[in-house]
Design a protein around this motif. Structure first.
Motif, short mmCIF file in Angstrom:
data_model
loop_
_atom_site.label_atom_id
_atom_site.label_comp_id
_atom_site.label_asym_id
_atom_site.label_seq_id
_atom_site.Cartn_x
_atom_site.Cartn_y
_atom_site.Cartn_z
N SER A 49 67.88 52.71 -52.85
CA SER A 49 67.55 51.48 -53.56
C SER A 49 66.07 51.48 -53.98
N LEU A 50 65.82 50.96 -55.18
CA LEU A 50 64.45 50.82 -55.70
C LEU A 50 64.04 49.36 -55.64
N TRP A 51 62.85 49.11 -55.08
CA TRP A 51 62.31 47.76 -54.96
C TRP A 51 60.94 47.67 -55.61
N ARG A 52 60.70 46.53 -56.24
CA ARG A 52 59.34 46.09 -56.51
C ARG A 52 59.24 44.74 -55.84
N ASN A 53 58.35 44.64 -54.88
CA ASN A 53 58.13 43.39 -54.15
C ASN A 53 56.65 43.05 -54.28
N ARG A 54 56.36 42.03 -55.05
CA ARG A 54 54.97 41.70 -55.38
C ARG A 54 54.34 42.94 -56.03
N ASP A 55 53.34 43.54 -55.36
CA ASP A 55 52.67 44.72 -55.91
C ASP A 55 53.05 45.99 -55.17
N GLN A 56 54.13 45.95 -54.42
CA GLN A 56 54.56 47.12 -53.67
C GLN A 56 55.84 47.70 -54.28
N PHE A 57 55.92 49.00 -54.28
CA PHE A 57 57.09 49.70 -54.79
C PHE A 57 57.69 50.52 -53.65
N LEU A 58 58.97 50.29 -53.38
CA LEU A 58 59.65 50.95 -52.28
C LEU A 58 60.86 51.70 -52.82
N GLN A 59 61.23 52.76 -52.11
CA GLN A 59 62.45 53.46 -52.45
C GLN A 59 63.19 53.82 -51.17
N GLY A 60 64.40 53.32 -51.06
CA GLY A 60 65.29 53.69 -49.97
C GLY A 60 65.15 52.84 -48.73
N ARG A 61 66.23 52.87 -47.95
CA ARG A 61 66.28 52.09 -46.71
C ARG A 61 65.18 52.47 -45.73
N GLU A 62 64.78 53.76 -45.73
CA GLU A 62 63.75 54.19 -44.78
C GLU A 62 62.40 53.52 -45.05
N GLN A 63 62.19 53.00 -46.26
CA GLN A 63 60.98 52.24 -46.56
C GLN A 63 61.22 50.73 -46.44
N ILE A 64 62.46 50.30 -46.66
CA ILE A 64 62.78 48.88 -46.59
C ILE A 64 62.64 48.35 -45.17
N VAL A 65 63.15 49.07 -44.18
CA VAL A 65 63.12 48.59 -42.79
C VAL A 65 61.69 48.34 -42.29
N PRO A 66 60.76 49.30 -42.41
CA PRO A 66 59.40 49.00 -41.93
C PRO A 66 58.70 47.92 -42.76
N PHE A 67 59.00 47.86 -44.05
CA PHE A 67 58.44 46.81 -44.89
C PHE A 67 58.85 45.43 -44.37
N LEU A 68 60.15 45.25 -44.12
CA LEU A 68 60.64 43.96 -43.64
C LEU A 68 60.15 43.66 -42.22
N SER A 69 60.04 44.68 -41.39
CA SER A 69 59.51 44.47 -40.03
C SER A 69 58.09 43.93 -40.09
N ALA A 70 57.26 44.50 -40.95
CA ALA A 70 55.88 44.04 -41.10
C ALA A 70 55.84 42.63 -41.71
N LYS A 71 56.69 42.39 -42.69
CA LYS A 71 56.75 41.08 -43.34
C LYS A 71 57.02 39.99 -42.32
N TRP A 72 58.08 40.17 -41.52
CA TRP A 72 58.46 39.14 -40.57
C TRP A 72 57.57 39.13 -39.34
N GLY A 73 56.78 40.16 -39.13
CA GLY A 73 55.75 40.12 -38.11
C GLY A 73 54.62 39.20 -38.52
N LYS A 74 54.34 39.16 -39.82
CA LYS A 74 53.28 38.31 -40.36
C LYS A 74 53.78 36.89 -40.62
N GLU A 75 54.97 36.76 -41.17
CA GLU A 75 55.51 35.47 -41.61
C GLU A 75 56.35 34.85 -40.49
#
Length: 162
Positions: A49-75
């Motif tokens: 999967s390809l993501w653009r989230n704000r100013d970040q560009f992610l590709q694949g589940r292996e990048q999605i999981v740490p991204f979301l972990s960090a997001k919900w650690g902050k939020e």
């Protein structure tokens, strides 16, 4: 009594989308994100999967999981409402708002729009998200249900005037 009912978390709706199935897909996505479980959320996306989230560009589940972990650690105390904006054969556009608190106790409401494109198997292949954050006071908060899934009778964005 034993039932053969399929849990909502196991439902995979596939394109082409009708208005009804697109609305269901949006609610399933909202429910998953409100779980704040990065591994669970990542399973709704294709492996590449390809993501653009704000100013970040992610590709694949292996990048999605740490991204979301960090997001919900902050939020902290994250609560999200999504609402369908438009849909087509294999695409859905949504608008959303979520409220969260930072580690200093400041509250924010984040507003955004997402454009989704789905693979034939119903997994999301592309996600483009534009998001803006607004600092709010405690008395401006609108999302008060217990952490987790928004209750069915809790108002949506339009009903809340958002």
């Amino acid at each position: 009594m034993q039932t053969n009912a399929v849990p909502a978390s196991a439902i995979i709706l596939t394109p082409p989308f009708t208005l009804d199935t697109a609305v269901q897909k949006v609610r399933l996505a909202e429910d998953a994100w409100n779980s704040r479980n990065p591994e669970k959320v990542s399973l709704a996306y294709t492996e590449d999967s390809l993501w653009r989230n704000r100013d970040q560009f992610l590709q694949g589940r292996e990048q999605i999981v740490p991204f979301l972990s960090a997001k919900w650690g902050k939020e902290q105390e994250y609560r999200l409402i999504k609402e369908i904006w438009a849909h087509d054969q294999n695409r859905i556009a949504v608008r959303f708002a979520y409220e969260w608190r930072d580690h200093q106790g400041n509250w924010f409401r984040s507003y955004g729009n997402e454009n989704w494109e789905f693979a034939p198997n119903g997994l999301m292949a592309k996600r483009h998200a534009s998001i803006n954050d607004l600092r709010i006071t405690d008395d401006q908060r609108l999302f008060f249900w217990p952490q987790g899934r928004r209750p069915d009778d809790y108002p949506g964005l339009s009903e809340l005037g958002l």
